[in-house]
Design a protein around this motif. Structure first.
Motif, PDB file in Angstrom:
ATOM      1  N   SER A   1       0.849  -1.179   0.000  1.00 53.53           N
ATOM      2  CA  SER A   1       0.000   0.000   0.000  1.00 53.53           C
ATOM      3  C   SER A   1       0.892   1.240   0.000  1.00 53.53           C
ATOM      4  O   SER A   1       1.946   1.242   0.647  1.00 53.53           O
ATOM      5  CB  SER A   1      -0.896  -0.012   1.238  1.00 53.53           C
ATOM      6  OG  SER A   1      -1.774   1.082   1.231  1.00 53.53           O
ATOM      7  N   LEU A   2       0.483   2.269  -0.731  1.00 52.80           N
ATOM      8  CA  LEU A   2       1.232   3.525  -0.780  1.00 52.80           C
ATOM      9  C   LEU A   2       0.522   4.546   0.085  1.00 52.80           C
ATOM     10  O   LEU A   2      -0.676   4.786  -0.077  1.00 52.80           O
ATOM     11  CB  LEU A   2       1.332   4.017  -2.225  1.00 52.80           C
ATOM     12  CG  LEU A   2       2.177   5.268  -2.458  1.00 52.80           C
ATOM     13  CD1 LEU A   2       3.656   4.965  -2.188  1.00 52.80           C
ATOM     14  CD2 LEU A   2       2.001   5.769  -3.885  1.00 52.80           C
ATOM     15  N   ASP A   3       1.262   5.137   1.012  1.00 52.27           N
ATOM     16  CA  ASP A   3       0.720   6.172   1.897  1.00 52.27           C
ATOM     17  C   ASP A   3       1.570   7.427   1.718  1.00 52.27           C
ATOM     18  O   ASP A   3       2.663   7.374   1.145  1.00 52.27           O
ATOM     19  CB  ASP A   3       0.740   5.693   3.353  1.00 52.27           C
ATOM     20  CG  ASP A   3      -0.153   6.533   4.263  1.00 52.27           C
ATOM     21  OD1 ASP A   3      -0.898   7.397   3.764  1.00 52.27           O
ATOM     22  OD2 ASP A   3      -0.094   6.319   5.486  1.00 52.27           O
ATOM     23  N   ALA A   4       1.088   8.545   2.219  1.00 54.35           N
ATOM     24  CA  ALA A   4       1.808   9.811   2.100  1.00 54.35           C
ATOM     25  C   ALA A   4       1.693  10.593   3.395  1.00 54.35           C
ATOM     26  O   ALA A   4       0.760  10.407   4.173  1.00 54.35           O
ATOM     27  CB  ALA A   4       1.255  10.630   0.948  1.00 54.35           C
ATOM     28  N   GLY A   5       2.648  11.465   3.583  1.00 51.74           N
ATOM     29  CA  GLY A   5       2.642  12.361   4.732  1.00 51.74           C
ATOM     30  C   GLY A   5       3.322  13.653   4.353  1.00 51.74           C
ATOM     31  O   GLY A   5       3.951  13.762   3.301  1.00 51.74           O
ATOM     32  N   ALA A   6       3.203  14.657   5.201  1.00 49.98           N
ATOM     33  CA  ALA A   6       3.838  15.948   4.958  1.00 49.98           C
ATOM     34  C   ALA A   6       4.712  16.306   6.148  1.00 49.98           C
ATOM     35  O   ALA A   6       4.374  16.003   7.290  1.00 49.98           O
ATOM     36  CB  ALA A   6       2.782  17.026   4.739  1.00 49.98           C
ATOM     37  N   ASP A   7       5.830  16.971   5.855  1.00 48.73           N
ATOM     38  CA  ASP A   7       6.697  17.418   6.936  1.00 48.73           C
ATOM     39  C   ASP A   7       6.282  18.824   7.375  1.00 48.73           C
ATOM     40  O   ASP A   7       5.319  19.393   6.848  1.00 48.73           O
ATOM     41  CB  ASP A   7       8.178  17.344   6.535  1.00 48.73           C
ATOM     42  CG  ASP A   7       8.523  18.239   5.352  1.00 48.73           C
ATOM     43  OD1 ASP A   7       7.800  19.229   5.092  1.00 48.73           O
ATOM     44  OD2 ASP A   7       9.534  17.951   4.679  1.00 48.73           O
TER      45      ASP A   7
END
Length: 95
Positions: A75-81
């Motif tokens: 699964s591909l997930d994303a986040g932000a710094d």
């Protein structure tokens, strides 16, 4: 087949919204050589002829044949710094 989390789909839509052809643009995950050791993610305006296409919630991911095999059960997930930079992470699919 690779799945996208809602967060990853939103991040991809945001990244491709300003491309010249946002309706077919996406991100492309490709292998470096024939090795499973390294994958790269780049913006793409269209898939390559041999790419597998994953679509979810209006977001598109193009996978070269090696990446498609490696990521088949992921699964591909994303986040932000803190500065708003986007990072993607590959995880095992939740059962």
């Amino acid at each position: 087949m690779l799945t996208l989390t809602p967060t990853a789909a939103q991040a991809i839509r945001d990244l491709t919204a300003t491309t010249p052809q946002p309706e077919q643009s996406g991100v492309r995950i490709s292998s470096k050589g024939e090795s499973a050791g390294s994958l790269t993610l780049t913006l793409a305006v269209a898939p390559e002829p041999t790419d597998e296409i994953v679509e979810a919630e209006g977001a598109r991911v193009y996978l070269d044949p090696v990446a498609a095999t490696i990521l088949d059960d992921k699964s591909l997930d994303a986040g932000a710094d803190d500065q708003g930079g986007v990072s993607f992470v590959v995880t095992d699919k939740l059962a």
